[in-house]
Motif scaffolding. Structure first.
Motif, PDB file in Angstrom:
ATOM      1  N   GLU A  41      -5.644  -0.945  -1.928  1.00 18.30           N
ATOM      2  CA  GLU A  41      -5.735  -2.381  -1.649  1.00 18.30           C
ATOM      3  C   GLU A  41      -6.340  -2.582  -0.264  1.00 18.30           C
ATOM      4  O   GLU A  41      -6.032  -1.856   0.671  1.00 18.30           O
ATOM      5  CB  GLU A  41      -4.355  -3.031  -1.717  1.00 18.30           C
ATOM      6  CG  GLU A  41      -3.750  -3.065  -3.099  1.00 18.30           C
ATOM      7  CD  GLU A  41      -4.449  -4.024  -4.032  1.00 18.30           C
ATOM      8  OE1 GLU A  41      -4.908  -5.079  -3.565  1.00 18.30           O
ATOM      9  OE2 GLU A  41      -4.549  -3.701  -5.223  1.00 18.30           O
ATOM     10  N   ARG A  69       0.801  -1.222   0.000  1.00 19.14           N
ATOM     11  CA  ARG A  69       0.000   0.000   0.000  1.00 19.14           C
ATOM     12  C   ARG A  69       0.832   1.269   0.000  1.00 19.14           C
ATOM     13  O   ARG A  69       0.310   2.355  -0.250  1.00 19.14           O
ATOM     14  CB  ARG A  69      -0.929   0.018   1.217  1.00 19.14           C
ATOM     15  CG  ARG A  69      -2.093  -0.933   1.063  1.00 19.14           C
ATOM     16  CD  ARG A  69      -2.957  -0.916   2.271  1.00 19.14           C
ATOM     17  NE  ARG A  69      -3.452   0.421   2.547  1.00 19.14           N
ATOM     18  CZ  ARG A  69      -4.595   0.682   3.128  1.00 19.14           C
ATOM     19  NH1 ARG A  69      -5.376  -0.294   3.492  1.00 19.14           N
ATOM     20  NH2 ARG A  69      -4.964   1.916   3.372  1.00 19.14           N
ATOM     21  N   HIS A  77      -1.164   1.246  -5.685  1.00 15.35           N
ATOM     22  CA  HIS A  77      -1.893   0.227  -4.936  1.00 15.35           C
ATOM     23  C   HIS A  77      -2.411   0.739  -3.591  1.00 15.35           C
ATOM     24  O   HIS A  77      -2.635  -0.043  -2.675  1.00 15.35           O
ATOM     25  CB  HIS A  77      -0.989  -0.980  -4.693  1.00 15.35           C
ATOM     26  CG  HIS A  77      -0.526  -1.621  -5.954  1.00 15.35           C
ATOM     27  ND1 HIS A  77      -1.344  -2.393  -6.733  1.00 15.35           N
ATOM     28  CD2 HIS A  77       0.673  -1.590  -6.584  1.00 15.35           C
ATOM     29  CE1 HIS A  77      -0.668  -2.814  -7.781  1.00 15.35           C
ATOM     30  NE2 HIS A  77       0.545  -2.335  -7.727  1.00 15.35           N
ATOM     31  N   ARG A  78      -2.619   2.016  -3.456  1.00 19.18           N
ATOM     32  CA  ARG A  78      -2.982   2.576  -2.155  1.00 19.18           C
ATOM     33  C   ARG A  78      -4.379   2.183  -1.692  1.00 19.18           C
ATOM     34  O   ARG A  78      -4.699   2.318  -0.521  1.00 19.18           O
ATOM     35  CB  ARG A  78      -2.857   4.092  -2.178  1.00 19.18           C
ATOM     36  CG  ARG A  78      -3.861   4.795  -3.052  1.00 19.18           C
ATOM     37  CD  ARG A  78      -3.618   6.292  -3.068  1.00 19.18           C
ATOM     38  NE  ARG A  78      -4.564   6.988  -3.914  1.00 19.18           N
ATOM     39  CZ  ARG A  78      -4.399   7.226  -5.200  1.00 19.18           C
ATOM     40  NH1 ARG A  78      -3.293   6.824  -5.791  1.00 19.18           N
ATOM     41  NH2 ARG A  78      -5.308   7.868  -5.894  1.00 19.18           N
TER      42      ARG A  78
END
Length: 68
Positions: free
Chosen positions: A43, A35, A40-41
């Motif tokens: 997720e 993250r 991909h923050r």
């Protein structure tokens, strides 16, 4: 954690809830690192219910293999 590791923990005497708790911890530790990347923050972390569902499916597949 791979499926074979889940099976070995289960066969060593841990019940499915304990195995699911370990699986969830390991998964969430990996997600925490992922993250940090901006891409991909969003997720999601795994819940206890999702971990238990996955572990139960792996254990049931192993039981089905041994019965055949």
């Amino acid at each position: 954690m791979r499926d074979d590791e889940i099976i070995t923990l289960w066969q060593s005497g841990l019940n499915k809830y304990q195995v699911a708790k370990q699986y969830m911890r390991e998964y969430n530790q990996r997600i925490k690192i992922i993250r940090y990347d901006m891409k991909h923050r969003h997720e999601r972390f795994m819940t206890k219910y999702e971990a238990l569902s996955y572990v139960e499916n792996v254990i049931l597949e192993e039981i089905r293999k041994t019965l055949e």
